[in-house]
Scaffold this motif. Sequence first.
Motif, PDB file in Angstrom:
ATOM      1  N   TRP A  12       0.834  -1.208   0.000  1.00  0.00           N
ATOM      2  CA  TRP A  12       0.000   0.000   0.000  1.00  0.00           C
ATOM      3  C   TRP A  12       0.867   1.255   0.000  1.00  0.00           C
ATOM      4  N   HIS A  13       1.962   1.229   0.781  1.00  0.00           N
ATOM      5  CA  HIS A  13       2.811   2.410   0.929  1.00  0.00           C
ATOM      6  C   HIS A  13       4.040   2.389   0.027  1.00  0.00           C
ATOM      7  N   HIS A  14       4.125   1.444  -0.891  1.00  0.00           N
ATOM      8  CA  HIS A  14       5.285   1.330  -1.777  1.00  0.00           C
ATOM      9  C   HIS A  14       5.476   2.636  -2.538  1.00  0.00           C
ATOM     10  N   GLU A  15       6.714   3.018  -2.699  1.00  0.00           N
ATOM     11  CA  GLU A  15       7.038   4.294  -3.334  1.00  0.00           C
ATOM     12  C   GLU A  15       6.610   4.324  -4.801  1.00  0.00           C
ATOM     13  N   ALA A  16       5.738   5.211  -5.115  1.00  0.00           N
ATOM     14  CA  ALA A  16       5.281   5.478  -6.483  1.00  0.00           C
ATOM     15  C   ALA A  16       4.140   6.481  -6.371  1.00  0.00           C
ATOM     16  N   SER A  17       3.834   7.121  -7.471  1.00  0.00           N
ATOM     17  CA  SER A  17       2.703   8.046  -7.452  1.00  0.00           C
ATOM     18  C   SER A  17       1.405   7.245  -7.448  1.00  0.00           C
ATOM     19  N   ARG A  18       0.314   7.914  -7.127  1.00  0.00           N
ATOM     20  CA  ARG A  18      -1.002   7.258  -7.165  1.00  0.00           C
ATOM     21  C   ARG A  18      -1.264   6.667  -8.538  1.00  0.00           C
ATOM     22  N   GLY A  19      -0.955   7.436  -9.562  1.00  0.00           N
ATOM     23  CA  GLY A  19      -1.192   6.974 -10.928  1.00  0.00           C
ATOM     24  C   GLY A  19      -0.365   5.749 -11.275  1.00  0.00           C
ATOM     25  N   GLN A  20       0.900   5.743 -10.861  1.00  0.00           N
ATOM     26  CA  GLN A  20       1.764   4.584 -11.141  1.00  0.00           C
ATOM     27  C   GLN A  20       1.256   3.340 -10.426  1.00  0.00           C
ATOM     28  N   LYS A  21       0.831   3.509  -9.190  1.00  0.00           N
ATOM     29  CA  LYS A  21       0.302   2.379  -8.444  1.00  0.00           C
ATOM     30  C   LYS A  21      -0.970   1.837  -9.095  1.00  0.00           C
ATOM     31  N   ALA A  22      -1.882   2.742  -9.421  1.00  0.00           N
ATOM     32  CA  ALA A  22      -3.154   2.320 -10.011  1.00  0.00           C
ATOM     33  C   ALA A  22      -2.934   1.681 -11.385  1.00  0.00           C
ATOM     34  N   ARG A  23      -2.042   2.252 -12.196  1.00  0.00           N
ATOM     35  CA  ARG A  23      -1.760   1.663 -13.518  1.00  0.00           C
ATOM     36  C   ARG A  23      -1.103   0.299 -13.389  1.00  0.00           C
ATOM     37  N   GLY A  24      -0.229   0.142 -12.417  1.00  0.00           N
ATOM     38  CA  GLY A  24       0.407  -1.152 -12.200  1.00  0.00           C
ATOM     39  C   GLY A  24      -0.602  -2.207 -11.804  1.00  0.00           C
ATOM     40  N   LEU A  25      -1.458  -1.883 -10.836  1.00  0.00           N
ATOM     41  CA  LEU A  25      -2.485  -2.828 -10.419  1.00  0.00           C
ATOM     42  C   LEU A  25      -3.410  -3.161 -11.583  1.00  0.00           C
ATOM     43  N   ALA A  26      -3.818  -2.153 -12.325  1.00  0.00           N
ATOM     44  CA  ALA A  26      -4.717  -2.372 -13.463  1.00  0.00           C
ATOM     45  C   ALA A  26      -4.064  -3.273 -14.511  1.00  0.00           C
ATOM     46  N   ALA A  27      -2.791  -3.064 -14.787  1.00  0.00           N
ATOM     47  CA  ALA A  27      -2.090  -3.902 -15.770  1.00  0.00           C
ATOM     48  C   ALA A  27      -2.059  -5.354 -15.306  1.00  0.00           C
ATOM     49  N   GLY A  28      -1.800  -5.566 -14.038  1.00  0.00           N
ATOM     50  CA  GLY A  28      -1.782  -6.924 -13.504  1.00  0.00           C
ATOM     51  C   GLY A  28      -3.142  -7.586 -13.544  1.00  0.00           C
ATOM     52  N   VAL A  29      -4.167  -6.855 -13.164  1.00  0.00           N
ATOM     53  CA  VAL A  29      -5.527  -7.404 -13.193  1.00  0.00           C
ATOM     54  C   VAL A  29      -5.915  -7.750 -14.627  1.00  0.00           C
ATOM     55  N   PHE A  30      -5.583  -6.877 -15.568  1.00  0.00           N
ATOM     56  CA  PHE A  30      -5.901  -7.143 -16.974  1.00  0.00           C
ATOM     57  C   PHE A  30      -5.267  -8.452 -17.430  1.00  0.00           C
ATOM     58  N   MET A  31      -3.987  -8.619 -17.176  1.00  0.00           N
ATOM     59  CA  MET A  31      -3.304  -9.837 -17.621  1.00  0.00           C
ATOM     60  C   MET A  31      -3.769 -11.056 -16.826  1.00  0.00           C
ATOM     61  N   GLY A  32      -4.187 -10.863 -15.594  1.00  0.00           N
ATOM     62  CA  GLY A  32      -4.683 -11.964 -14.783  1.00  0.00           C
ATOM     63  C   GLY A  32      -5.985 -12.547 -15.288  1.00  0.00           C
ATOM     64  N   CYS A  33      -6.686 -11.824 -16.130  1.00  0.00           N
ATOM     65  CA  CYS A  33      -7.954 -12.310 -16.681  1.00  0.00           C
ATOM     66  C   CYS A  33      -7.756 -13.244 -17.876  1.00  0.00           C
ATOM     67  N   PHE A  34      -6.538 -13.436 -18.323  1.00  0.00           N
ATOM     68  CA  PHE A  34      -6.265 -14.299 -19.476  1.00  0.00           C
ATOM     69  C   PHE A  34      -5.774 -15.669 -19.021  1.00  0.00           C
ATOM     70  N   PRO A  35      -6.178 -16.720 -19.711  1.00  0.00           N
ATOM     71  CA  PRO A  35      -5.752 -18.075 -19.342  1.00  0.00           C
ATOM     72  C   PRO A  35      -4.367 -18.411 -19.894  1.00  0.00           C
ATOM     73  N   ILE A  36      -3.382 -17.675 -19.462  1.00  0.00           N
ATOM     74  CA  ILE A  36      -2.006 -17.902 -19.919  1.00  0.00           C
ATOM     75  C   ILE A  36      -1.141 -18.222 -18.701  1.00  0.00           C
ATOM     76  N   PHE A  37      -1.431 -19.373 -18.122  1.00  0.00           N
ATOM     77  CA  PHE A  37      -0.786 -19.806 -16.884  1.00  0.00           C
ATOM     78  C   PHE A  37       0.723 -19.762 -17.017  1.00  0.00           C
ATOM     79  N   GLY A  38       1.360 -19.229 -16.000  1.00  0.00           N
ATOM     80  CA  GLY A  38       2.813 -19.157 -15.979  1.00  0.00           C
ATOM     81  C   GLY A  38       3.382 -17.906 -16.619  1.00  0.00           C
ATOM     82  N   LEU A  39       2.610 -17.241 -17.430  1.00  0.00           N
ATOM     83  CA  LEU A  39       3.091 -16.025 -18.094  1.00  0.00           C
ATOM     84  C   LEU A  39       2.380 -14.766 -17.618  1.00  0.00           C
ATOM     85  N   GLN A  40       1.323 -14.930 -16.848  1.00  0.00           N
ATOM     86  CA  GLN A  40       0.528 -13.772 -16.432  1.00  0.00           C
ATOM     87  C   GLN A  40       1.369 -12.732 -15.698  1.00  0.00           C
ATOM     88  N   THR A  41       2.188 -13.174 -14.779  1.00  0.00           N
ATOM     89  CA  THR A  41       2.990 -12.223 -13.993  1.00  0.00           C
ATOM     90  C   THR A  41       3.997 -11.501 -14.881  1.00  0.00           C
TER      91      THR A  41
END
Length: 146
Positions: A12-41
């Motif tokens: 939660w407190h990791h160094e980054a701007s609000r936008g960077q944090k939100a974009r990072g989380l959003a990018a991860g969630v987007f890729m997490g929705c695909f069935p590409i096991f082992g490559l999502q991260t």
Amino acid sequence: MKRLKQWLLWLWHHEASRGQKARGLAAGVFMGCFPIFGLQTLLGIALASLVRGNHILAAAGTWISNPLTYIPLYWFNYSVGCWLLGPGPALPTLQAIQQGGIWELGLAISSRLLLGSTLVGFLSAALFGGIYWWLLKRSQQGRAHT
């Protein structure tokens, strides 16, 4: 439990701007929705790099799909794809498989799953990223008033 709480607070407190944090989380969630096991991260982190998002939160965001959510998430994504492209094919008969019909079935299923995953991923990324950005903003405003 204490370690998990400490780790979540660290994220939660990791160094980054609000936008960077939100974009990072959003990018991860987007890729997490695909069935590409082992490559999502890896793909989530790569996408976070493209959108200049936080890599750690991108990796964490891919955990939206995990052994407990695989079946319901991908079934839902497939259903969304069927809603957009029309019903998927029935299971093939043995005769259809012998005549090579399995390849057509694979394309029909994968196209629906990928289209559904893209749409669900985009909407989920916008929702989770937006809520996280709002929570971070609210948290920062709360600290400014104290």
